[in-house]
Design a protein around this motif. Structure first.
Motif, PDB file in Angstrom:
ATOM      1  N   PHE A   1     -50.128  25.511 -89.242  1.00  0.00           N
ATOM      2  CA  PHE A   1     -48.991  24.661 -88.858  1.00  0.00           C
ATOM      3  C   PHE A   1     -49.465  23.425 -88.108  1.00  0.00           C
ATOM      4  O   PHE A   1     -48.970  22.317 -88.323  1.00  0.00           O
ATOM      5  CB  PHE A   1     -48.024  25.473 -88.003  1.00  0.00           C
ATOM      6  CG  PHE A   1     -46.869  24.696 -87.454  1.00  0.00           C
ATOM      7  CD1 PHE A   1     -46.002  24.014 -88.286  1.00  0.00           C
ATOM      8  CD2 PHE A   1     -46.656  24.632 -86.082  1.00  0.00           C
ATOM      9  CE1 PHE A   1     -44.932  23.283 -87.776  1.00  0.00           C
ATOM     10  CE2 PHE A   1     -45.600  23.919 -85.556  1.00  0.00           C
ATOM     11  CZ  PHE A   1     -44.739  23.236 -86.405  1.00  0.00           C
TER      12      PHE A   1
ATOM     13  N   TYR B   1     -48.905  30.064 -93.736  1.00  0.00           N
ATOM     14  CA  TYR B   1     -49.731  29.428 -92.718  1.00  0.00           C
ATOM     15  C   TYR B   1     -49.412  30.008 -91.343  1.00  0.00           C
ATOM     16  O   TYR B   1     -48.249  30.209 -90.990  1.00  0.00           O
ATOM     17  CB  TYR B   1     -49.494  27.919 -92.685  1.00  0.00           C
ATOM     18  CG  TYR B   1     -49.976  27.197 -93.922  1.00  0.00           C
ATOM     19  CD1 TYR B   1     -51.334  27.047 -94.172  1.00  0.00           C
ATOM     20  CD2 TYR B   1     -49.076  26.661 -94.832  1.00  0.00           C
ATOM     21  CE1 TYR B   1     -51.779  26.388 -95.307  1.00  0.00           C
ATOM     22  CE2 TYR B   1     -49.508  25.997 -95.972  1.00  0.00           C
ATOM     23  CZ  TYR B   1     -50.861  25.871 -96.204  1.00  0.00           C
ATOM     24  OH  TYR B   1     -51.308  25.227 -97.326  1.00  0.00           O
TER      25      TYR B   1
ATOM     26  N   CYS C   1     -43.648  26.598 -92.801  1.00  0.00           N
ATOM     27  CA  CYS C   1     -45.096  26.839 -92.894  1.00  0.00           C
ATOM     28  C   CYS C   1     -45.400  28.330 -92.885  1.00  0.00           C
ATOM     29  O   CYS C   1     -46.308  28.794 -93.595  1.00  0.00           O
ATOM     30  CB  CYS C   1     -45.806  26.146 -91.742  1.00  0.00           C
ATOM     31  SG  CYS C   1     -45.983  24.358 -91.957  1.00  0.00           S
TER      32      CYS C   1
END
Length: 283
Positions: free
Chosen positions: A189, A184, A179
């Motif tokens: 996440f 992210y 992620c």
């Protein structure tokens, strides 16, 4: 001779095991049998033969409750449902964020905060009842749904955080790294990876909180004065006071009050097992 003795010993132990199981089954099923079929009996039949089957079946007691001809079953059911749904939603919203921070974010005082949450398991509602009542009164939440929802949520937080954190810790670090490569952060996440993978534990927490809220009697009794706000457990108390001599009607009310929580618990038991075992290895 030794083999024969061992075989007889195993047979005796198996017989004792079965006898204990049947005894336990009877302890559980006999009251349920009396409750379910007691609502179909007349008072005379219930008093003379509580364990027998109704002859004839008389569904009028259940129909009176379901059609609103007797008592306020649907009103109490609606109150319980509203309080339970908001308690579950608020508990999940708070506990998911707290458990995620404790499980996946390293910061100074992480262990201290985790232990602080766990201390809540040692703090029963009865100990806090007087200051809790004063605080709710000062907040002008008496006779309001929030007066029950907020304290219920607070007392469900420790166990919920414990269960959720145990599950979140077990999610592989590689998924978090993937992620991060996709751009992210921790919140991404959580929303993109952790929550979709956590359906079992989220369902477990939701069901446990809902059943606890559904069966809560003490807190609504403290907060609600107007019977229009009574939940099902309080409705049972009120109904029993109004129909003290009609035990067949009271049994019918009790069985109807039990059905939603039991049905939900049975339907979600596989999620409860999966959720509780999912976080059992790491913690």
């Amino acid at each position: 001779m030794t083999l024969k003795s061992a075989s007889m010993q195993r047979a005796v132990l198996r017989l004792a095991h079965y006898a204990f199981c049947f005894l336990l089954l009877a302890v559980v099923l006999v009251p349920i049998h009396i409750g379910v079929f007691g609502g179909f009996k007349s008072m005379g039949e219930l008093m003379t033969d509580p364990l027998g089957f109704p002859s004839p079946f008389d569904p009028s007691k259940y129909l009176d409750l379901l059609t609103g001809a007797q008592g306020s079953f649907w009103r109490a059911l609606t109150n319980s449902l509203v309080i339970a749904m908001f308690t579950v939603a608020l508990t999940l919203a708070v506990c998911v964020m707290a458990a995620f921070a404790l499980a996946r974010i390293q910061f100074r005082g992480n262990a201290l905060f985790r232990n602080y949450f766990m201390l809540g398991l040692l703090f029963p509602l009865a100990v806090a009842i007087l200051p809790l009542y004063l605080q709710i009164r000062n907040m002008h939440l008496l006779d309001k749904y929030l007066g029950v929802i907020l304290p219920q949520t607070a007392f469900q937080i420790p166990m919920s955080v414990l269960l959720l954190r145990g599950f979140f810790v077990g999610i592989p670090k590689d998924l978090e790294d993937a992620c991060a490569i996709d751009g992210y952060g921790p919140l991404g996440f959580l929303t993109k990876m952790v929550l979709p993978l956590s359906t079992p534990i989220l369902s477990t927490v939701a069901i446990l909180v809902l059943v606890a809220s559904w069966n809560n009697f003490f807190l609504p009794l403290l907060i609600f004065n107007a019977n229009i706000k009574f939940t099902l457990p309080m409705g049972v108390m009120e109904f029993q006071g109004q129909h003290a001599s009609e035990w067949n009607m009271i049994l019918a009310y009790l069985i109807l009050a039990m059905i939603p929580a039991v049905a939900l618990f049975v339907a979600g038991q596989k999620y409860i097992v999966a959720g509780l075992t999912g976080g059992a290895v790491k913690g």
